[in-house]
Design a protein around this motif. Structure first.
Motif, PDB file in Angstrom:
ATOM      1  N   GLN A  78       0.819  -1.218   0.000  1.00  0.00           N
ATOM      2  CA  GLN A  78       0.000   0.000   0.000  1.00  0.00           C
ATOM      3  C   GLN A  78       0.851   1.265   0.000  1.00  0.00           C
ATOM      4  OE1 GLN A  78      -3.200   0.118   2.872  1.00  0.00           O
ATOM      5  NE2 GLN A  78      -3.216   2.344   2.939  1.00  0.00           N
ATOM      6  N   HIS A  79       1.953   1.261   0.747  1.00  0.00           N
ATOM      7  CA  HIS A  79       2.760   2.478   0.856  1.00  0.00           C
ATOM      8  C   HIS A  79       4.189   2.295   0.312  1.00  0.00           C
ATOM      9  CE1 HIS A  79      -0.269   4.595   3.163  1.00  0.00           C
ATOM     10  NE2 HIS A  79      -0.380   3.565   3.979  1.00  0.00           N
ATOM     11  N   GLY A  80       4.451   1.199  -0.358  1.00  0.00           N
ATOM     12  CA  GLY A  80       5.770   0.999  -0.937  1.00  0.00           C
ATOM     13  C   GLY A  80       6.742   0.372   0.051  1.00  0.00           C
ATOM     14  N   SER A  81       7.779  -0.245  -0.472  1.00  0.00           N
ATOM     15  CA  SER A  81       8.719  -1.003   0.363  1.00  0.00           C
ATOM     16  C   SER A  81       9.656  -0.114   1.168  1.00  0.00           C
ATOM     17  CB  SER A  81       9.539  -1.944  -0.520  1.00  0.00           C
ATOM     18  OG  SER A  81      10.283  -1.199  -1.478  1.00  0.00           O
ATOM     19  N   ARG A  82       9.784   1.167   0.812  1.00  0.00           N
ATOM     20  CA  ARG A  82      10.739   2.034   1.499  1.00  0.00           C
ATOM     21  C   ARG A  82      10.086   2.840   2.631  1.00  0.00           C
ATOM     22  NH1 ARG A  82      13.646   5.847  -2.439  1.00  0.00           N
ATOM     23  NH2 ARG A  82      14.910   6.197  -0.562  1.00  0.00           N
ATOM     24  N   ALA A  83       8.794   2.689   2.801  1.00  0.00           N
ATOM     25  CA  ALA A  83       8.114   3.425   3.864  1.00  0.00           C
ATOM     26  C   ALA A  83       8.576   2.930   5.227  1.00  0.00           C
ATOM     27  CB  ALA A  83       6.602   3.257   3.732  1.00  0.00           C
ATOM     28  N   HIS A  84       8.707   3.854   6.164  1.00  0.00           N
ATOM     29  CA  HIS A  84       9.134   3.480   7.514  1.00  0.00           C
ATOM     30  C   HIS A  84       8.359   4.285   8.554  1.00  0.00           C
ATOM     31  CE1 HIS A  84      11.559   7.120   6.849  1.00  0.00           C
ATOM     32  NE2 HIS A  84      11.583   7.247   8.160  1.00  0.00           N
ATOM     33  N   LEU A  85       8.428   3.825   9.792  1.00  0.00           N
ATOM     34  CA  LEU A  85       7.726   4.482  10.896  1.00  0.00           C
ATOM     35  C   LEU A  85       8.698   5.299  11.736  1.00  0.00           C
ATOM     36  CD1 LEU A  85       5.566   1.415  11.906  1.00  0.00           C
ATOM     37  CD2 LEU A  85       4.651   3.575  11.032  1.00  0.00           C
ATOM     38  N   GLY A  86       8.248   6.459  12.180  1.00  0.00           N
ATOM     39  CA  GLY A  86       9.058   7.303  13.044  1.00  0.00           C
ATOM     40  C   GLY A  86       8.164   8.174  13.904  1.00  0.00           C
ATOM     41  N   ALA A  87       8.765   8.872  14.845  1.00  0.00           N
ATOM     42  CA  ALA A  87       8.005   9.722  15.758  1.00  0.00           C
ATOM     43  C   ALA A  87       7.663  11.068  15.100  1.00  0.00           C
ATOM     44  CB  ALA A  87       8.798   9.957  17.035  1.00  0.00           C
ATOM     45  N   TYR A  88       6.478  11.556  15.413  1.00  0.00           N
ATOM     46  CA  TYR A  88       6.014  12.834  14.852  1.00  0.00           C
ATOM     47  C   TYR A  88       6.972  13.970  15.202  1.00  0.00           C
ATOM     48  CZ  TYR A  88       2.740  16.738  13.992  1.00  0.00           C
ATOM     49  OH  TYR A  88       2.128  17.896  13.552  1.00  0.00           O
ATOM     50  N   GLY A  89       7.554  13.920  16.390  1.00  0.00           N
ATOM     51  CA  GLY A  89       8.447  14.992  16.825  1.00  0.00           C
ATOM     52  C   GLY A  89       9.668  15.178  15.961  1.00  0.00           C
ATOM     53  N   THR A 131       1.768  14.553  21.464  1.00  0.00           N
ATOM     54  CA  THR A 131       1.822  13.977  20.120  1.00  0.00           C
ATOM     55  C   THR A 131       3.231  13.714  19.583  1.00  0.00           C
ATOM     56  OG1 THR A 131       1.721  16.206  19.145  1.00  0.00           O
ATOM     57  CG2 THR A 131      -0.384  15.036  19.485  1.00  0.00           C
ATOM     58  N   ARG A 132       4.244  14.306  20.173  1.00  0.00           N
ATOM     59  CA  ARG A 132       5.592  14.203  19.596  1.00  0.00           C
ATOM     60  C   ARG A 132       6.094  12.771  19.494  1.00  0.00           C
ATOM     61  NH1 ARG A 132      10.076  17.402  22.268  1.00  0.00           N
ATOM     62  NH2 ARG A 132      11.100  17.293  20.237  1.00  0.00           N
ATOM     63  N   THR A 133       5.672  11.916  20.418  1.00  0.00           N
ATOM     64  CA  THR A 133       6.198  10.547  20.432  1.00  0.00           C
ATOM     65  C   THR A 133       5.308   9.553  19.693  1.00  0.00           C
ATOM     66  OG1 THR A 133       5.079   9.961  22.510  1.00  0.00           O
ATOM     67  CG2 THR A 133       7.264  10.979  22.679  1.00  0.00           C
ATOM     68  N   LEU A 134       4.229  10.041  19.049  1.00  0.00           N
ATOM     69  CA  LEU A 134       3.299   9.140  18.376  1.00  0.00           C
ATOM     70  C   LEU A 134       3.822   8.730  16.999  1.00  0.00           C
ATOM     71  CD1 LEU A 134      -0.097  10.790  19.343  1.00  0.00           C
ATOM     72  CD2 LEU A 134       1.047   8.817  20.377  1.00  0.00           C
ATOM     73  N   PRO A 135       3.417   7.552  16.530  1.00  0.00           N
ATOM     74  CA  PRO A 135       3.973   7.030  15.271  1.00  0.00           C
ATOM     75  C   PRO A 135       3.399   7.702  14.030  1.00  0.00           C
ATOM     76  CG  PRO A 135       2.344   5.500  16.167  1.00  0.00           C
ATOM     77  CD  PRO A 135       2.533   6.581  17.197  1.00  0.00           C
ATOM     78  N   CYS A 136       4.286   7.895  13.064  1.00  0.00           N
ATOM     79  CA  CYS A 136       3.911   8.416  11.755  1.00  0.00           C
ATOM     80  C   CYS A 136       4.552   7.534  10.686  1.00  0.00           C
ATOM     81  CB  CYS A 136       4.400   9.852  11.556  1.00  0.00           C
ATOM     82  SG  CYS A 136       3.655  11.042  12.682  1.00  0.00           S
ATOM     83  N   LEU A 137       3.952   7.518   9.540  1.00  0.00           N
ATOM     84  CA  LEU A 137       4.503   6.790   8.402  1.00  0.00           C
ATOM     85  C   LEU A 137       5.158   7.782   7.452  1.00  0.00           C
ATOM     86  CD1 LEU A 137       4.761   4.115   6.790  1.00  0.00           C
ATOM     87  CD2 LEU A 137       2.630   4.745   5.649  1.00  0.00           C
ATOM     88  N   PHE A 138       6.436   7.527   7.143  1.00  0.00           N
ATOM     89  CA  PHE A 138       7.196   8.397   6.251  1.00  0.00           C
ATOM     90  C   PHE A 138       7.555   7.628   4.984  1.00  0.00           C
ATOM     91  CE2 PHE A 138       7.962   9.995  10.522  1.00  0.00           C
ATOM     92  CZ  PHE A 138       7.821  11.371  10.363  1.00  0.00           C
TER      93      PHE A 138
END
Length: 456
Positions: free
Chosen positions: A371-382, A391-398
């Motif tokens: 759905q988001h490609g093989s290079r997508a990764h998770l990191g913190a919003y902050g 919210t700074r420590t919540l997960p985001c998809l980059f």
């Protein structure tokens, strides 16, 4: 590749598949509500213990169990790949599906044995998720248990460590680690190899005195029967204390839930400060340690003296940071939230092969493959330079180029208000309830709390 020679087992009776069935029936029901599948993944190194366990598991009743196997190739020795192929060949003969799991993560820093052990568990757990296995089996036996206890004594550890390994240990909300032979002599496992004509691999690290576990193993081999009995008595006494503490902890969590403990959507724990006043002092510290470890995304709990200091501070209405979590007292409430720190929670790869990703040990996240490609990764919003304490420590998809693609609902709402609409990570579950209750005895309401840590 070196093989072990003939095992001197004397008149020892080899274990049978019926013995494994009996042990599984004894220990798996304890976690039946937490493990949905009866698929078993056997962790096989190719050494005598795990190879014997594999042979026994291969003969389990196929109407009750689906058996698979996995071998971790650490890539640390030239022979490792050939050893994994040796195990794969045995699995083919036994008609057990097998997969080799490569690890190339050693950086040359830190404790090699600890890093390799953690990698084994991570890789095998990932394979269990991929295959839908509800349990991972390892071949730890009585001598391994004594070695664990002796190591704890040598380091001055308390009862938790001196109690040895648990027969069952929860690895995630749907997978348990089972050690069915912790009370069994290794001679009975080794006798299985002779009875089935299997050749076990010799790992040279098992003979290397530089490793503490090897020195402890040799010390145990040289003990008198009285000394062994004393070590066993220490272990059994500590195990009783641990079991009693677990019962009190389960009761304490039940009390806290009744008095208002909640885990919010942002993976914060909110609890009444007054509840600590009536709590047994022997239970207050370990309960607080579990909460801190879960909220802070830590791998291990904090030191007892630090927890005691935090407990005193909270009772006085102060705010402290410990083990990655910030605990603040406000009125009659204590709020525990993940601390961002200098760099924020560590990033991680997104889901692969439809296997959920675990972010910061606090969230499990999934989305359809591709759905988001093989290079997508998770990191913190902050890490974007935006966000507040919540919210700074919540997960985001980059994306691969660092573009913010999707985020936790609280972050997505914040971005929406700022005129930067993004997708919400829909398949997301907080692991806090499960981590707080892992390995504790069941109580009314625990099953529903654990269920909240499972992706739908």
């Amino acid at each position: 590749m070196r093989f072990r020679g003939t095992f001197e087992t004397g008149d020892v009776e080899p274990l049978k598949s019926a013995d494994l069935t009996e042990r599984l029936d004894a220990i798996w029901p304890q976690t039946a509500s937490r493990c949905e599948a009866r698929t078993i993944l056997v962790a096989v190194s190719g050494g005598p213990d795990s190879l014997a366990l594999l042979a026994l598991a291969a003969d389990l009743d196929a109407r009750r169990y689906v058996v698979r196997a996995a071998t971790v190739d650490h890539g640390l020795r030239p022979e490792a790949a050939a050893e994994a192929r040796h195990v794969a060949a045995i699995c083919r003969d036994l008609r057990v599906p097998h997969r080799t799991l490569p690890w190339r993560g050693w950086t040359g820093r830190g404790n090699l044995q600890a890093a390799a052990r953690n990698a084994r568990y991570d890789l095998v757990l990932r394979e269990a998720r991929r295959t839908g296995a509800g349990a991972i089996l390892t071949a730890h036996h009585l001598e391994d248990q004594l070695e664990t206890v002796l190591h704890a004594i040598s380091r001055g550890d308390g009862a938790e460590r001196r109690a040895g390994m648990r027969e069952t240990r929860e690895l995630d909300p749907r997978t348990v680690l089972l050690r069915p032979f912790l009370s069994v002599s290794p001679a009975r496992l080794h006798a299985v190899l002779g009875s089935q004509g299997l050749r076990a691999i010799e790992d040279p690290s098992n003979l290397d005195d530089r490793f503490a576990r090897v020195r402890h193993r040799r010390a145990i081999a040289g003990m008198s029967q009285d000394e062994r009995d004393g070590l066993l008595a220490t272990m059994k006494s500590a195990a009783r204390l641990r079991a009693e503490r677990d019962e009190r902890l389960a009761d304490a969590f039940t009390q806290f839930c009744a008095e208002g403990l909640v885990f919010d959507d942002a993976a914060c724990a909110i609890l009444p400060r007054s509840a600590f006043a009536t709590l047994d002092p022997c239970v207050a510290a370990p309960l607080l340690a579990r909460l801190l470890t879960s909220v802070g995304g830590a791998a291990h709990g904090p030191r007892r003296e630090n927890v005691d200091g935090l407990l005193s501070a909270l009772r006085e209405g102060e705010t402290r940071t410990l083990n990655g979590a910030r605990a603040s007292a406000s009125g009659d409430r204590v709020i525990m939230a993940r601390e961002f720190g200098r760099d924020g929670p560590p990033p991680c790869d997104g889901p692969r092969d439809d296997i959920p990703a675990v972010f910061d040990r606090r969230f499990e996240i999934a989305w359809p493959q591709g759905q988001h490609g093989s290079r997508a990764h998770l990191g913190a919003y902050g890490t974007t330079g935006r966000g507040d304490a919540r919210t700074r420590t919540l997960p985001c998809l980059f994306g691969g180029d660092g573009t913010l693609l999707a985020a936790h609902g609280a972050v997505a709402a914040r971005e929406e208000r700022a005129g930067r609409p993004i997708e919400t990570l829909a398949n997301l579950a907080s692991l806090l309830p499960w981590r707080c209750l892992a390995d504790l005895p069941e109580r009314p309401g625990f099953a529903s709390m654990r269920a909240r840590s499972r992706l739908r």
